[in-house]
Design a protein around this motif. Structure first.
Motif, PDB file in Angstrom:
ATOM      1  N   LEU A  88       0.830  -1.200   0.000  1.00  0.00           N
ATOM      2  CA  LEU A  88       0.000   0.000   0.000  1.00  0.00           C
ATOM      3  C   LEU A  88       0.869   1.258   0.000  1.00  0.00           C
ATOM      4  O   LEU A  88       0.587   2.227  -0.721  1.00  0.00           O
ATOM      5  CB  LEU A  88      -0.924  -0.007   1.223  1.00  0.00           C
ATOM      6  N   ILE A  89       1.931   1.241   0.795  1.00  0.00           N
ATOM      7  CA  ILE A  89       2.843   2.386   0.856  1.00  0.00           C
ATOM      8  C   ILE A  89       3.478   2.635  -0.507  1.00  0.00           C
ATOM      9  O   ILE A  89       3.559   3.774  -0.986  1.00  0.00           O
ATOM     10  CB  ILE A  89       3.919   2.147   1.929  1.00  0.00           C
ATOM     11  N   GLU A  90       3.908   1.563  -1.161  1.00  0.00           N
ATOM     12  CA  GLU A  90       4.539   1.689  -2.482  1.00  0.00           C
ATOM     13  C   GLU A  90       3.539   2.237  -3.495  1.00  0.00           C
ATOM     14  O   GLU A  90       3.886   3.092  -4.318  1.00  0.00           O
ATOM     15  CB  GLU A  90       5.044   0.319  -2.932  1.00  0.00           C
ATOM     16  N   ARG A  91       2.302   1.784  -3.413  1.00  0.00           N
ATOM     17  CA  ARG A  91       1.304   2.225  -4.381  1.00  0.00           C
ATOM     18  C   ARG A  91       0.917   3.686  -4.173  1.00  0.00           C
ATOM     19  O   ARG A  91       0.772   4.451  -5.126  1.00  0.00           O
ATOM     20  CB  ARG A  91       0.057   1.342  -4.275  1.00  0.00           C
ATOM     21  N   GLU A  92       0.732   4.096  -2.916  1.00  0.00           N
ATOM     22  CA  GLU A  92       0.244   5.449  -2.638  1.00  0.00           C
ATOM     23  C   GLU A  92       1.363   6.482  -2.510  1.00  0.00           C
ATOM     24  O   GLU A  92       1.096   7.684  -2.561  1.00  0.00           O
ATOM     25  CB  GLU A  92      -0.617   5.447  -1.367  1.00  0.00           C
ATOM     26  N   GLY A  93       2.574   6.035  -2.303  1.00  0.00           N
ATOM     27  CA  GLY A  93       3.677   6.979  -2.205  1.00  0.00           C
ATOM     28  C   GLY A  93       3.701   7.766  -0.917  1.00  0.00           C
ATOM     29  O   GLY A  93       4.303   8.841  -0.844  1.00  0.00           O
ATOM     30  N   GLN A  94       3.035   7.263   0.119  1.00  0.00           N
ATOM     31  CA  GLN A  94       3.086   7.903   1.436  1.00  0.00           C
ATOM     32  C   GLN A  94       3.103   6.819   2.507  1.00  0.00           C
ATOM     33  O   GLN A  94       2.660   5.694   2.279  1.00  0.00           O
ATOM     34  CB  GLN A  94       1.885   8.827   1.652  1.00  0.00           C
ATOM     35  N   ASN A  95       3.632   7.172   3.651  1.00  0.00           N
ATOM     36  CA  ASN A  95       3.762   6.203   4.739  1.00  0.00           C
ATOM     37  C   ASN A  95       2.448   6.087   5.504  1.00  0.00           C
ATOM     38  O   ASN A  95       2.274   6.674   6.578  1.00  0.00           O
ATOM     39  CB  ASN A  95       4.900   6.607   5.679  1.00  0.00           C
ATOM     40  N   VAL A  96       1.532   5.341   4.936  1.00  0.00           N
ATOM     41  CA  VAL A  96       0.217   5.171   5.544  1.00  0.00           C
ATOM     42  C   VAL A  96       0.175   3.835   6.289  1.00  0.00           C
ATOM     43  O   VAL A  96       0.464   2.785   5.730  1.00  0.00           O
ATOM     44  CB  VAL A  96      -0.916   5.266   4.490  1.00  0.00           C
ATOM     45  N   GLY A  97      -0.146   3.901   7.574  1.00  0.00           N
ATOM     46  CA  GLY A  97      -0.315   2.702   8.383  1.00  0.00           C
ATOM     47  C   GLY A  97      -1.785   2.374   8.532  1.00  0.00           C
ATOM     48  O   GLY A  97      -2.660   3.179   8.195  1.00  0.00           O
ATOM     49  N   LEU A  98      -2.068   1.194   9.039  1.00  0.00           N
ATOM     50  CA  LEU A  98      -3.437   0.721   9.148  1.00  0.00           C
ATOM     51  C   LEU A  98      -3.743   0.290  10.574  1.00  0.00           C
ATOM     52  O   LEU A  98      -2.853  -0.154  11.310  1.00  0.00           O
ATOM     53  CB  LEU A  98      -3.661  -0.479   8.216  1.00  0.00           C
ATOM     54  N   PHE A  99      -5.023   0.421  10.951  1.00  0.00           N
ATOM     55  CA  PHE A  99      -5.495  -0.280  12.145  1.00  0.00           C
ATOM     56  C   PHE A  99      -6.690  -1.134  11.743  1.00  0.00           C
ATOM     57  O   PHE A  99      -7.426  -0.810  10.808  1.00  0.00           O
ATOM     58  CB  PHE A  99      -5.868   0.692  13.285  1.00  0.00           C
ATOM     59  N   GLY A 100      -6.864  -2.229  12.462  1.00  0.00           N
ATOM     60  CA  GLY A 100      -7.982  -3.125  12.176  1.00  0.00           C
ATOM     61  C   GLY A 100      -8.253  -4.042  13.347  1.00  0.00           C
ATOM     62  O   GLY A 100      -7.642  -3.906  14.420  1.00  0.00           O
TER      63      GLY A 100
END
Length: 383
Positions: A88-100
């Motif tokens: 996901l980080i590679e695709r969006e180009g930002q350091n986005v983390g997830l919670f679930g």
């Protein structure tokens, strides 16, 4: 470890088998008196935290539980998972983390401590944005239900108490995107334009057949579905590609549950170009299983399976270059006809989920008579 002194709550990373059991026990406490909740299969949830999960080849995660410390015993009253999905980080180009995997009793202080702990872990991993609820990826369970709490969820759809959106918004999170579930009543026929579209598609050289559900035919169809998914849904928001191995493993888990009459395939010159993916609502028998498919659970599942009278349409897919050949409308026609033919039990269908800004799909669904009856939401927060 985070400690909430006023509530005597500890937020603890899950590291032992006992803590893993407590993590898995939380939903039973949260939903003890909720008539609409359907317990997920406990072994399927546990499997996602084993070393064999393919997610760990391209991501990392940490489970946390909220422990209420009593005089004589301790019990888990909340849980959360923080995750980093490098695809996901590679695709969006930002350091986005997830919670679930979030579950919590009705206590804002506990929920806030869980959110804070997950955010702190993600900051330590270098993340600058957190998004959720997403259970590792959008191919798994995701979204909070924010409207439509008056009926149970359909198979493979999320469900949560109505106070979850209240808690996360109170904690300073904002809406990232909404998604809708559409309700179809099957007692009203489709307009004539859908049958007309089917005939046009056939005259254009498009052929239709049911999904094959056995042997090599099933595997070949699933491989074609995998490639079609990747082509048609590559640009879906917050989505990440799956490997063929991951896709086939998930497909095999659903193999015996497929009703081919509500899973039509469209082909052109022998190539799969579209599909309508419908499933019977297995949440009806699963409600009686209570998350455990042991021998008794399997017997209950088989017994209550006979009560299924509704289905869920998970996806309607057509490659863009075949939309002029009326393939999407033709698939809707075949899927609906398959569901209402003599001997079929279906009285209601749900099409879910559809992002709020997916206007082409929404227009098509609404033209077929679908009405929004549930709203879901993914949230974000800057770290």
């Amino acid at each position: 470890m985070v400690e909430n002194q006023t509530k005597k709550i500890q937020i603890r990373a899950v590291t032992t088998p006992e803590e893993t059991k407590m993590f898995l026990d939380v939903p039973e406490r949260v939903y003890a008196n909720d008539p609409h909740w359907v317990a997920p299969i406990r072994s399927s949830i546990a499997k996602q935290f084993t070393p064999s999960n393919p997610f760990l080849q391209y991501g990392k995660l940490q489970q946390f539980i909220a422990i209420s410390e009593g005089a004589n015993s301790s019990q888990a009253v909340g849980r959360i998972v923080a995750a980093v999905n490098h695809r996901l980080i590679e695709r969006e180009g930002q350091n986005v983390g997830l919670f679930g995997f979030f579950e919590c009793v009705q206590d804002f202080a506990i929920a806030q401590s869980l959110f804070e702990t997950a955010c702190n872990w993600l900051r330590e991993q270098g993340m600058t944005v957190v998004r959720g609820p997403i259970d590792l990826s959008t191919h798994n369970n995701c979204l909070f239900l924010v409207d439509g709490f008056d009926s149970p969820p359909m198979v493979m759809m999320p469900y949560n108490p109505s106070y979850y959106p209240e808690f996360i918004e109170k904690d300073g999170w904002h809406k990232a995107k909404d998604a809708y579930a559409y309700n179809f009543s099957l007692d009203k026929p489709l307009s004539a334009e859908f049958e007309k579209a089917y005939r046009i598609a056939c005259k254009s050289g498009v052929t239709f057949r049911p999904l094959r559900t056995e042997g090599e035919g099933f595997e070949q169809d699933c491989i074609s579905l995998y490639h079609l998914f990747n082509r048609a849904f590559a640009n879906n928001w917050s989505s990440t590609p799956r490997s063929q191995e991951e896709f086939l493993e998930e497909a095999k888990e659903l193999q015996t549950l497929v009703d081919p009459d509500v899973f039509p395939i469209a082909e052109y010159n022998g190539e799969m170009i579209g599909f309508w993916m419908g499933l019977p609502d297995y949440n009806i028998p699963l409600k009686h299983v209570n998350g455990k498919l042991n021998w008794l659970g399997i017997l209950k599942f088989l017994w209550y399976r006979r009560q299924i009278d509704r289905g869920r349409v998970i996806a309607i897919c057509s490659l863009p270059e075949y939309r002029r050949k009326m393939v999407p409308l033709a698939l809707i026609y075949l899927g609906m006809q398959g569901g209402i033919q003599k001997g079929k039990p279906y009285k209601q269908a749900e099409l879910s989920w559809v992002y709020e800004d997916n206007f082409p799909s929404r227009k098509l669904i609404e033209a077929a008579g679908g009405k929004i009856y549930k709203t879901y939401r993914i949230y974000e927060k800057a770290l």
